[in-house]
Design a protein around this motif. Structure first.
Motif, PDB file in Angstrom:
ATOM      1  N   HIS A  23      -8.405   4.227   1.625  1.00 47.25           N
ATOM      2  CA  HIS A  23      -8.929   3.721   0.373  1.00 47.25           C
ATOM      3  C   HIS A  23      -8.151   2.504  -0.105  1.00 47.25           C
ATOM      4  O   HIS A  23      -8.719   1.543  -0.588  1.00 47.25           O
ATOM      5  CB  HIS A  23      -8.928   4.842  -0.674  1.00 47.25           C
ATOM      6  CG  HIS A  23      -9.438   4.409  -1.998  1.00 47.25           C
ATOM      7  ND1 HIS A  23      -8.594   4.143  -3.049  1.00 47.25           N
ATOM      8  CD2 HIS A  23     -10.681   4.172  -2.442  1.00 47.25           C
ATOM      9  CE1 HIS A  23      -9.315   3.774  -4.100  1.00 47.25           C
ATOM     10  NE2 HIS A  23     -10.587   3.791  -3.752  1.00 47.25           N
ATOM     11  N   GLY A  24      -6.831   2.522   0.028  1.00 50.14           N
ATOM     12  CA  GLY A  24      -6.002   1.414  -0.424  1.00 50.14           C
ATOM     13  C   GLY A  24      -6.282   0.131   0.330  1.00 50.14           C
ATOM     14  O   GLY A  24      -6.356  -0.947  -0.265  1.00 50.14           O
ATOM     15  N   ALA A  25      -6.463   0.235   1.649  1.00 46.77           N
ATOM     16  CA  ALA A  25      -6.743  -0.962   2.455  1.00 46.77           C
ATOM     17  C   ALA A  25      -8.097  -1.554   2.075  1.00 46.77           C
ATOM     18  O   ALA A  25      -8.253  -2.774   2.026  1.00 46.77           O
ATOM     19  CB  ALA A  25      -6.699  -0.622   3.942  1.00 46.77           C
ATOM     20  N   LEU A  72      -4.684  -3.590  -8.241  1.00 40.96           N
ATOM     21  CA  LEU A  72      -4.045  -2.434  -8.884  1.00 40.96           C
ATOM     22  C   LEU A  72      -4.490  -1.118  -8.245  1.00 40.96           C
ATOM     23  O   LEU A  72      -3.638  -0.290  -7.901  1.00 40.96           O
ATOM     24  CB  LEU A  72      -4.290  -2.441 -10.397  1.00 40.96           C
ATOM     25  CG  LEU A  72      -3.485  -1.432 -11.192  1.00 40.96           C
ATOM     26  CD1 LEU A  72      -1.981  -1.591 -10.950  1.00 40.96           C
ATOM     27  CD2 LEU A  72      -3.787  -1.563 -12.676  1.00 40.96           C
ATOM     28  N   PRO A  73      -5.800  -0.885  -8.046  1.00 43.64           N
ATOM     29  CA  PRO A  73      -6.180   0.348  -7.336  1.00 43.64           C
ATOM     30  C   PRO A  73      -5.596   0.408  -5.924  1.00 43.64           C
ATOM     31  O   PRO A  73      -5.214   1.484  -5.456  1.00 43.64           O
ATOM     32  CB  PRO A  73      -7.710   0.289  -7.291  1.00 43.64           C
ATOM     33  CG  PRO A  73      -8.101  -0.623  -8.403  1.00 43.64           C
ATOM     34  CD  PRO A  73      -6.980  -1.609  -8.525  1.00 43.64           C
ATOM     35  N   ALA A 128       0.665   3.298  -2.727  1.00 49.53           N
ATOM     36  CA  ALA A 128       1.922   3.930  -3.145  1.00 49.53           C
ATOM     37  C   ALA A 128       1.882   5.431  -2.830  1.00 49.53           C
ATOM     38  O   ALA A 128       2.890   6.003  -2.391  1.00 49.53           O
ATOM     39  CB  ALA A 128       2.173   3.693  -4.631  1.00 49.53           C
ATOM     40  N   LYS A 129       0.730   6.053  -3.015  1.00 49.04           N
ATOM     41  CA  LYS A 129       0.575   7.476  -2.656  1.00 49.04           C
ATOM     42  C   LYS A 129       0.695   7.656  -1.151  1.00 49.04           C
ATOM     43  O   LYS A 129       1.361   8.580  -0.674  1.00 49.04           O
ATOM     44  CB  LYS A 129      -0.769   8.008  -3.139  1.00 49.04           C
ATOM     45  CG  LYS A 129      -0.858   8.183  -4.632  1.00 49.04           C
ATOM     46  CD  LYS A 129      -2.232   8.691  -5.033  1.00 49.04           C
ATOM     47  CE  LYS A 129      -2.374   8.717  -6.539  1.00 49.04           C
ATOM     48  NZ  LYS A 129      -3.746   9.071  -6.950  1.00 49.04           N
ATOM     49  N   LEU A 152       0.963  -2.424   1.166  1.00 51.35           N
ATOM     50  CA  LEU A 152       1.550  -2.225  -0.154  1.00 51.35           C
ATOM     51  C   LEU A 152       2.273  -3.503  -0.599  1.00 51.35           C
ATOM     52  O   LEU A 152       2.179  -3.912  -1.759  1.00 51.35           O
ATOM     53  CB  LEU A 152       2.501  -1.026  -0.142  1.00 51.35           C
ATOM     54  CG  LEU A 152       3.132  -0.618  -1.463  1.00 51.35           C
ATOM     55  CD1 LEU A 152       2.089  -0.427  -2.562  1.00 51.35           C
ATOM     56  CD2 LEU A 152       3.949   0.662  -1.274  1.00 51.35           C
ATOM     57  N   ALA A 153       2.944  -4.168   0.334  1.00 52.99           N
ATOM     58  CA  ALA A 153       3.597  -5.442   0.024  1.00 52.99           C
ATOM     59  C   ALA A 153       2.568  -6.474  -0.423  1.00 52.99           C
ATOM     60  O   ALA A 153       2.789  -7.216  -1.386  1.00 52.99           O
ATOM     61  CB  ALA A 153       4.364  -5.952   1.239  1.00 52.99           C
TER      62      ALA A 153
END
Length: 167
Positions: free
Chosen positions: A1-3, A12-13, A19-20, A35-36
């Motif tokens: 989901h983050g990617a 932000l999302p 981070a999780k 994340l970076a």
């Protein structure tokens, strides 16, 4: 989901999701790189440097993490005291030199480690350090576009650094 959030520019999302993921897998170079990138886009340069640096340690052949590290260090330099700027920019230049070494060696990049050629980022750091002027940077920009195979018509119309960033 983050990617996915990262690809869609939802910084932000992306950061929250990544981070999780980082808490579950702190030794994953892709999570650290992503994340970076999210932190960089949010202006959280210290966190971007931390995670890009860790990604570089975990997967030394990844030029993409070094490019994020360069940009995060440049961001930190803008917020640094004048007496600290040169040191921060020198660290960015060193990361750039390593990215150039990786790029020039044509070492295969791990799956998912796509990045633009590092010449523009290194040129930008040299301008920041006062060792290269804008005219020289334009020449570097053109050469980077040629190396990357950007069509000539596009090279004349759009600076490579903007083209590579989707601009």
């Amino acid at each position: 989901h983050g990617a996915l959030c990262l690809q869609q520019g939802e910084w932000l999302p992306a950061k929250k999701s990544l981070a999780k993921a980082y808490k579950r897998a702190p030794g994953d170079w892709q999570i650290n790189t992503n994340l970076a990138s999210a932190c960089l886009h949010l202006g959280k340069y210290d966190l971007a440097v931390q995670h890009a640096g860790k990604a570089c340690q975990l997967q030394p052949r990844v030029a993409a993490a070094r490019l994020i590290l360069i940009q995060a260090l440049r961001g930190m330099a803008t917020e640094s005291e004048e007496s600290e700027k040169k040191g921060v920019l020198t660290a960015a230049l060193n990361a750039g030199k390593e990215a150039l070494r990786i790029y020039a060696s044509k070492e295969p990049q791990p799956a998912g480690a796509n990045s633009e050629p590092p010449m523009c980022a290194v040129g930008e750091v040299l301008v920041d350090l006062g060792e290269l002027d804008d005219e020289d940077l334009i020449a570097v920009d053109r050469q980077a576009a040629e190396v990357a195979g950007v069509p000539e018509a596009t090279r004349r119309a759009v600076p490579y650094a903007d083209y590579a960033r989707g601009g």
